[in-house]
Design a protein around this motif. Structure first.
Motif, PDB file in Angstrom:
ATOM      1  N   ASN A 186      -1.900   4.196   6.695  1.00  0.00           N
ATOM      2  CA  ASN A 186      -0.798   3.619   7.465  1.00  0.00           C
ATOM      3  C   ASN A 186      -0.934   2.100   7.523  1.00  0.00           C
ATOM      4  OD1 ASN A 186       1.007   5.729   8.561  1.00  0.00           O
ATOM      5  ND2 ASN A 186      -0.893   6.558   9.373  1.00  0.00           N
ATOM      6  N   PHE A 187      -1.155   1.485   6.367  1.00  0.00           N
ATOM      7  CA  PHE A 187      -1.330   0.041   6.324  1.00  0.00           C
ATOM      8  C   PHE A 187       0.015  -0.678   6.440  1.00  0.00           C
ATOM      9  CE2 PHE A 187      -5.159   1.104   3.481  1.00  0.00           C
ATOM     10  CZ  PHE A 187      -5.988   1.234   4.583  1.00  0.00           C
ATOM     11  N   GLN A 188      -0.081  -1.949   6.774  1.00  0.00           N
ATOM     12  CA  GLN A 188       1.108  -2.788   6.936  1.00  0.00           C
ATOM     13  C   GLN A 188       1.963  -2.771   5.666  1.00  0.00           C
ATOM     14  OE1 GLN A 188       0.797  -7.240   6.607  1.00  0.00           O
ATOM     15  NE2 GLN A 188       1.019  -7.126   8.827  1.00  0.00           N
ATOM     16  N   THR A 189       3.283  -2.651   5.845  1.00  0.00           N
ATOM     17  CA  THR A 189       4.203  -2.659   4.701  1.00  0.00           C
ATOM     18  C   THR A 189       4.362  -4.079   4.171  1.00  0.00           C
ATOM     19  OG1 THR A 189       5.407  -0.847   5.742  1.00  0.00           O
ATOM     20  CG2 THR A 189       6.506  -1.993   3.941  1.00  0.00           C
ATOM     21  N   PRO A 190       4.356  -4.282   2.855  1.00  0.00           N
ATOM     22  CA  PRO A 190       4.540  -5.648   2.324  1.00  0.00           C
ATOM     23  C   PRO A 190       5.950  -6.157   2.590  1.00  0.00           C
ATOM     24  CG  PRO A 190       4.553  -4.021   0.537  1.00  0.00           C
ATOM     25  CD  PRO A 190       4.177  -3.287   1.796  1.00  0.00           C
ATOM     26  N   SER A 191       6.077  -7.476   2.693  1.00  0.00           N
ATOM     27  CA  SER A 191       7.391  -8.096   2.852  1.00  0.00           C
ATOM     28  C   SER A 191       7.786  -8.737   1.526  1.00  0.00           C
ATOM     29  CB  SER A 191       7.345  -9.150   3.958  1.00  0.00           C
ATOM     30  OG  SER A 191       6.421 -10.171   3.624  1.00  0.00           O
ATOM     31  N   GLU A 192       8.939  -9.401   1.508  1.00  0.00           N
ATOM     32  CA  GLU A 192       9.413 -10.007   0.258  1.00  0.00           C
ATOM     33  C   GLU A 192       8.472 -11.091  -0.245  1.00  0.00           C
ATOM     34  OE1 GLU A 192      13.373 -11.386   0.594  1.00  0.00           O
ATOM     35  OE2 GLU A 192      14.246  -9.405   0.983  1.00  0.00           O
ATOM     36  N   ASP A 193       7.859 -11.828   0.690  1.00  0.00           N
ATOM     37  CA  ASP A 193       7.035 -12.962   0.276  1.00  0.00           C
ATOM     38  C   ASP A 193       5.539 -12.744   0.494  1.00  0.00           C
ATOM     39  OD1 ASP A 193       7.359 -12.913   2.991  1.00  0.00           O
ATOM     40  OD2 ASP A 193       7.410 -15.087   3.234  1.00  0.00           O
ATOM     41  N   LYS A 194       5.150 -11.602   1.083  1.00  0.00           N
ATOM     42  CA  LYS A 194       3.729 -11.365   1.341  1.00  0.00           C
ATOM     43  C   LYS A 194       3.363  -9.916   1.032  1.00  0.00           C
ATOM     44  CE  LYS A 194       2.337 -14.768   4.819  1.00  0.00           C
ATOM     45  NZ  LYS A 194       1.830 -14.944   6.199  1.00  0.00           N
ATOM     46  N   PRO A 195       2.163  -9.716   0.458  1.00  0.00           N
ATOM     47  CA  PRO A 195       1.700  -8.335   0.246  1.00  0.00           C
ATOM     48  C   PRO A 195       1.256  -7.721   1.577  1.00  0.00           C
ATOM     49  CG  PRO A 195      -0.031  -9.883  -0.343  1.00  0.00           C
ATOM     50  CD  PRO A 195       1.179 -10.709   0.011  1.00  0.00           C
ATOM     51  N   SER A 196       0.913  -6.465   1.555  1.00  0.00           N
ATOM     52  CA  SER A 196       0.333  -5.819   2.731  1.00  0.00           C
ATOM     53  C   SER A 196      -0.985  -6.498   3.067  1.00  0.00           C
ATOM     54  CB  SER A 196       0.090  -4.336   2.433  1.00  0.00           C
ATOM     55  OG  SER A 196      -0.614  -3.716   3.479  1.00  0.00           O
ATOM     56  N   LEU A 197      -1.160  -6.861   4.330  1.00  0.00           N
ATOM     57  CA  LEU A 197      -2.375  -7.544   4.774  1.00  0.00           C
ATOM     58  C   LEU A 197      -3.157  -6.629   5.714  1.00  0.00           C
ATOM     59  CD1 LEU A 197      -0.796 -11.058   5.523  1.00  0.00           C
ATOM     60  CD2 LEU A 197      -1.964 -10.317   3.435  1.00  0.00           C
ATOM     61  N   LEU A 198      -4.452  -6.488   5.452  1.00  0.00           N
ATOM     62  CA  LEU A 198      -5.282  -5.561   6.214  1.00  0.00           C
ATOM     63  C   LEU A 198      -6.176  -6.293   7.207  1.00  0.00           C
ATOM     64  CD1 LEU A 198      -6.607  -3.139   3.426  1.00  0.00           C
ATOM     65  CD2 LEU A 198      -4.380  -3.162   4.551  1.00  0.00           C
ATOM     66  N   THR A 199      -6.439  -5.675   8.340  1.00  0.00           N
ATOM     67  CA  THR A 199      -7.502  -6.153   9.213  1.00  0.00           C
ATOM     68  C   THR A 199      -8.831  -5.763   8.576  1.00  0.00           C
ATOM     69  OG1 THR A 199      -7.637  -4.102  10.489  1.00  0.00           O
ATOM     70  CG2 THR A 199      -6.046  -5.763  11.248  1.00  0.00           C
ATOM     71  N   PHE A 200      -9.918  -6.373   9.049  1.00  0.00           N
ATOM     72  CA  PHE A 200     -11.240  -6.008   8.526  1.00  0.00           C
ATOM     73  C   PHE A 200     -11.536  -4.542   8.818  1.00  0.00           C
ATOM     74  CE2 PHE A 200     -15.911  -5.729   8.902  1.00  0.00           C
ATOM     75  CZ  PHE A 200     -16.250  -6.099   7.611  1.00  0.00           C
ATOM     76  N   ASN A 201     -11.091  -4.071   9.965  1.00  0.00           N
ATOM     77  CA  ASN A 201     -11.283  -2.667  10.314  1.00  0.00           C
ATOM     78  C   ASN A 201     -10.556  -1.758   9.322  1.00  0.00           C
ATOM     79  OD1 ASN A 201     -12.107  -0.482  12.194  1.00  0.00           O
ATOM     80  ND2 ASN A 201      -9.903  -0.288  12.508  1.00  0.00           N
ATOM     81  N   GLU A 202      -9.349  -2.153   8.914  1.00  0.00           N
ATOM     82  CA  GLU A 202      -8.585  -1.350   7.953  1.00  0.00           C
ATOM     83  C   GLU A 202      -9.228  -1.376   6.570  1.00  0.00           C
ATOM     84  OE1 GLU A 202      -4.067  -1.584   9.824  1.00  0.00           O
ATOM     85  OE2 GLU A 202      -4.795  -3.221   8.561  1.00  0.00           O
ATOM     86  N   VAL A 203      -9.825  -2.514   6.204  1.00  0.00           N
ATOM     87  CA  VAL A 203     -10.576  -2.561   4.943  1.00  0.00           C
ATOM     88  C   VAL A 203     -11.714  -1.548   4.996  1.00  0.00           C
ATOM     89  CG1 VAL A 203     -11.987  -3.992   3.416  1.00  0.00           C
ATOM     90  CG2 VAL A 203     -10.000  -4.986   4.551  1.00  0.00           C
ATOM     91  N   GLY A 204     -12.366  -1.482   6.157  1.00  0.00           N
ATOM     92  CA  GLY A 204     -13.433  -0.503   6.340  1.00  0.00           C
ATOM     93  C   GLY A 204     -12.935   0.920   6.224  1.00  0.00           C
ATOM     94  N   ILE A 205     -11.754   1.186   6.763  1.00  0.00           N
ATOM     95  CA  ILE A 205     -11.166   2.529   6.676  1.00  0.00           C
ATOM     96  C   ILE A 205     -10.869   2.887   5.218  1.00  0.00           C
ATOM     97  CG2 ILE A 205      -9.066   3.842   7.200  1.00  0.00           C
ATOM     98  CD1 ILE A 205      -9.081   2.345   9.942  1.00  0.00           C
ATOM     99  N   LEU A 206     -10.325   1.936   4.469  1.00  0.00           N
ATOM    100  CA  LEU A 206     -10.046   2.174   3.052  1.00  0.00           C
ATOM    101  C   LEU A 206     -11.336   2.489   2.291  1.00  0.00           C
ATOM    102  CD1 LEU A 206      -8.212   2.135   0.548  1.00  0.00           C
ATOM    103  CD2 LEU A 206      -8.521  -0.349   0.446  1.00  0.00           C
ATOM    104  N   PHE A 207     -12.377   1.685   2.507  1.00  0.00           N
ATOM    105  CA  PHE A 207     -13.656   1.918   1.837  1.00  0.00           C
ATOM    106  C   PHE A 207     -14.239   3.275   2.255  1.00  0.00           C
ATOM    107  CE2 PHE A 207     -13.391  -2.132   0.103  1.00  0.00           C
ATOM    108  CZ  PHE A 207     -14.527  -2.500  -0.588  1.00  0.00           C
TER     109      PHE A 207
END
Length: 721
Positions: free
Chosen positions: A485-506
């Motif tokens: 459930n990561f942040q949806t990308p916008s027209e000018d920016k990709p999806s940006l993760l918190t450090f905690n979310e990076v940990g969840i992905l890993f």
């Protein structure tokens, strides 16, 4: 276990009327339509992968119905063949593997759709599918002839491989825990106990779900919302404009947990906290009181264990755990507590001083800790989850993660286009071994949040679904889905993760690797199947440790505009951030783990157990109205009774495993050699060997808590070398 997470998010919608009027034993009536022409398995493409873009609820239900009937008929045929079998592996277990193959695939597809796009697979439909498939699959573990075939095969004077031994042990243990060797009156009583447990657990779960929605509090002053992250502001918004309010506070985990961290108003925090800890008690609403249900569940579980030949329910639970005994778990918990408890006193004293310096002139209470803990972390380390998102654009993080896995485990992860998926954002990947031209496994990746289409749980922001297991006899390779459930990308920016979310992905990807890279032959013990509960999260936890390696975090991070890696001061501070108030946090986990074991080992009233344990684990006093066990769904109404400690145990094992990589870096060993050994043991063996033996093959010794304490910055004086 597979259904435990979904009930908590959906039951309260329709249960209030049923709660007081409906007395039937089952939680749901499963209505399966007649099997017509749609019952043919039309859910697969020509390439053998799921036909996700041409799937319907009707097709899923019809297919699972047909396959479940075929499965049950197949089990009966295998039972008949098992009566005089000479080789149970050939005549019983390989045919069972073939039966499992199609049912598991359809079930996995339905689960993936439910978590990835609930408009395609609504909750009610998935529950029907889940319960029908679960009922069918459980027939083999409730089969006396199959149970006896496993016992007979084990008693033969022939040498078995580790995998064959584990396969037999699984069927024997499952049969034992299902009471297949219990006869006569005891058997009838066991059936009544299990039926009563199902009813009581459902009632407990339903009441907690309603209680979570009964409490609300409204915030109208936008000044109170200034520090709140945008994601929380949007989740709490009641009006058309989230920035103007008003905003609603609820006890739903994805609201309550971050609200307590960001709300500057102490009275509002206290109001939410007392509602949270008093849920389902007599102090709030007697109709939703769960104390009676809790004691009934404890009593029934105690009786269940006694009938099956165990002294307590906790002792019974240890049959499926790496730890092996309650005594072993208690020894580790007590050792960790000795290191963590004294540190908690120091941490709270420092936090009190920090708060006083900023105008907080009263003694810290439980509802103050999350707020001041977050503030102190930012002051000490310049670390704010929401403020460093720009250094973790999702595309860069994924590329770095795949590169790390390629280096460590000698695999290649390649995206494949043109594959049918359940949404345009979903990507599909092949996993190649260095010695194979064809993929050895595949997985889907669905990264982005979609409003109202995905399950949201605050402390579990991602899901791994094992859609298909590896099986030699059916020549199938592993297939997984990773849903976030990561942040949806916008027209000018990709999806940006918190450090905690990076940990969840890993973490989720490390967990997934155990499924994808298995080398076991039988699906019943391949990958994540048959792994003891307290070792199930180990591989995911190992992967998160790499984020605390400076070289790795620099390669993973890169500012979304400049490409600059995470600032050096934060990289250096990551270890300190992980250890921030680790004594306090660890004591909370230790307390809940011990509470769970005590509730399932002793007959004392639940509140007496709480009062005895609380001061041993907490520096802050116990509030006499605190009734937290009455809403402790994880251990009472879900599957984690006597198993809450499992995540902490997995963390301990994972820290010890990762320390082998650190030792290699600091010594004259090659880190890639350690990576190969890790792949050949934990990732390849999966559930086909006991995790204690797998650990010894990897580490050359038994596990120790030292590495976990070191990572958390806690002293290890209490633990003998």
């Amino acid at each position: 276990m597979a259904l435990s997470f979904l009930r908590s998010s959906v039951i309260a919608r329709n249960v209030k009327r049923q709660l007081y009027q409906n007395k039937r034993n089952a939680g749901y009536v499963v209505l399966i339509p007649e099997i017509g022409e749609d019952a043919e398995n039309t859910l697969l493409s020509d390439n053998g992968l799921p036909e996700f873009n041409d799937i319907s609820i009707e097709k899923c239900i019809a297919t699972i119905s047909k396959q479940s009937l075929e499965y049950e008929n197949g089990v009966r045929q295998i039972e008949h063949a098992s009566e005089n079998c000479k080789n149970a592996f050939v005549e019983v277990f390989k045919p069972l593997e073939k039966l499992d193959s199609q049912l598991e695939l359809t079930w996995g597809m339905a689960k993936t759709l439910y978590l990835g796009n609930s408009s395609l697979m609504p909750t009610k439909s998935y529950i029907h599918i889940h319960e029908r498939a679960h009922k069918a699959r459980s027939t083999k573990f409730n089969s006396i002839p199959i149970f006896q075939a496993a016992v007979t095969e084990k008693n033969r004077l022939k040498k078995l491989t580790d995998e064959e031994q584990r396969l037999l042990d699984k069927y024997i243990l499952e049969g034992k825990l299902n009471g297949l060797d219990v006869k006569g009156i005891k058997r009838d009583r066991l059936n009544n106990v299990l039926s009563g447990l199902q009813k009581e657990r459902q009632m407990f779960r339903d009441k907690v779900n309603i209680a979570n929605k009964v409490f609300t509090s409204t915030i109208k002053d936008d000044r109170l919302m200034r520090e709140f992250p945008d994601t929380l502001v949007y989740s709490m918004a009641m009006g058309a404009d989230p920035q103007k309010g008003p905003w609603k506070v609820t006890l739903q985990p994805h609201i309550y947990e971050p609200f307590m961290q960001y709300c500057p108003d102490r009275d509002l925090r206290w109001n939410a906290w007392q509602a949270h800890v008093q849920r389902c008690s007599n102090y709030v609403n007697k109709e939703l009181e769960t104390g009676t249900n809790l004691e009934n569940i404890r009593s029934l579980r105690r009786e269940q264990a006694t009938i099956l030949g165990y002294e307590t329910y906790a002792d019974m639970s240890m049959e499926t755990k790496m730890a092996g005994s309650v005594e072993n778990v208690n020894n580790v918990l007590d050792s960790l507590l000795e290191s963590a408890r004294s540190m908690q006193d120091v941490e709270l004293e420092l936090l009190q001083r920090y708060a006083q310096e900023r105008g907080f002139d009263v003694k810290l209470e439980q509802w103050d800790i999350p707020y001041w803990q977050r503030k102190q972390k930012w002051s000490l380390y310049g670390f704010d989850e929401d403020k460093i998102r720009e250094y973790f654009p999702l595309p860069r993080v994924i590329t770095s993660l795949f590169n790390l896995c390629s280096q460590l485990f000698n695999i290649q992860i390649v995206e494949r286009t043109g594959i049918h998926t359940w949404h345009k954002d979903v990507k599909f990947y092949d996993v190649y071994d260095e010695s194979s031209d064809a993929p050895i496994a595949n997985f889907y990746l669905d990264p982005y949040a979609r409003q109202d289409l995905k399950i949201r749980i605050y402390d579990d922001a991602g899901w791994h679904i094992a859609i298909r297991n590896k099986c030699t006899s059916t020549e199938t390779t592993p297939l997984s889905a990773l849903i976030f459930n990561f942040q949806t990308p916008s027209e000018d920016k990709p999806s940006l993760l918190t450090f905690n979310e990076v940990g969840i992905l890993f973490q989720r990807f490390g967990h997934c690797l155990r499924h994808l890279l298995t080398k076991a032959n039988y699906s019943e013990v391949a990958g994540l199947s048959n792994v003891e509960w307290d070792a199930a999260e180990v591989c995911g936890q190992v992967m998160t440790h790499w984020l605390y390696d400076p070289n790795t975090i620099r390669s993973v991070s890169g500012h979304c505009e400049t490409g600059e890696p995470l600032p050096d001061d934060i990289v250096k501070n990551l270890q300190n951030i992980r250890g921030h108030m680790s004594g306090y946090n660890l004591c909370k986990e230790l307390y809940l783990s011990k509470l769970d074991l005590e509730l399932h080992s002793k007959k004392a009233f639940w509140r007496d157990i709480v009062r005895e344990l609380w001061p041993k684990y907490h520096a802050l006093p116990f509030d006499k109205y605190d009734s937290h066990p009455l809403s402790f769904t994880k251990i009472i109404s879900e599957e984690w009774g006597s198993a809450y400690y499992c995540r902490l145990w997995s963390r301990m094992i994972a820290a010890d495993i990762y320390s082998a990589f650190e030792e290699a870096r600091q010594g004259d060993q090659d880190v890639l050699d350690v990576g190969k050994r890790y792949r050949d043991t934990f990732l390849a063996v999966g559930g086909s060997c006991h995790p204690s033996e797998v650990f010894r093959r990897f580490r050359g010794r038994d596990p120790s808590p030292h590495a976990l304490l070191k990572n958390l910055g806690l002293p290890k004086k209490a633990i003998e070398e």
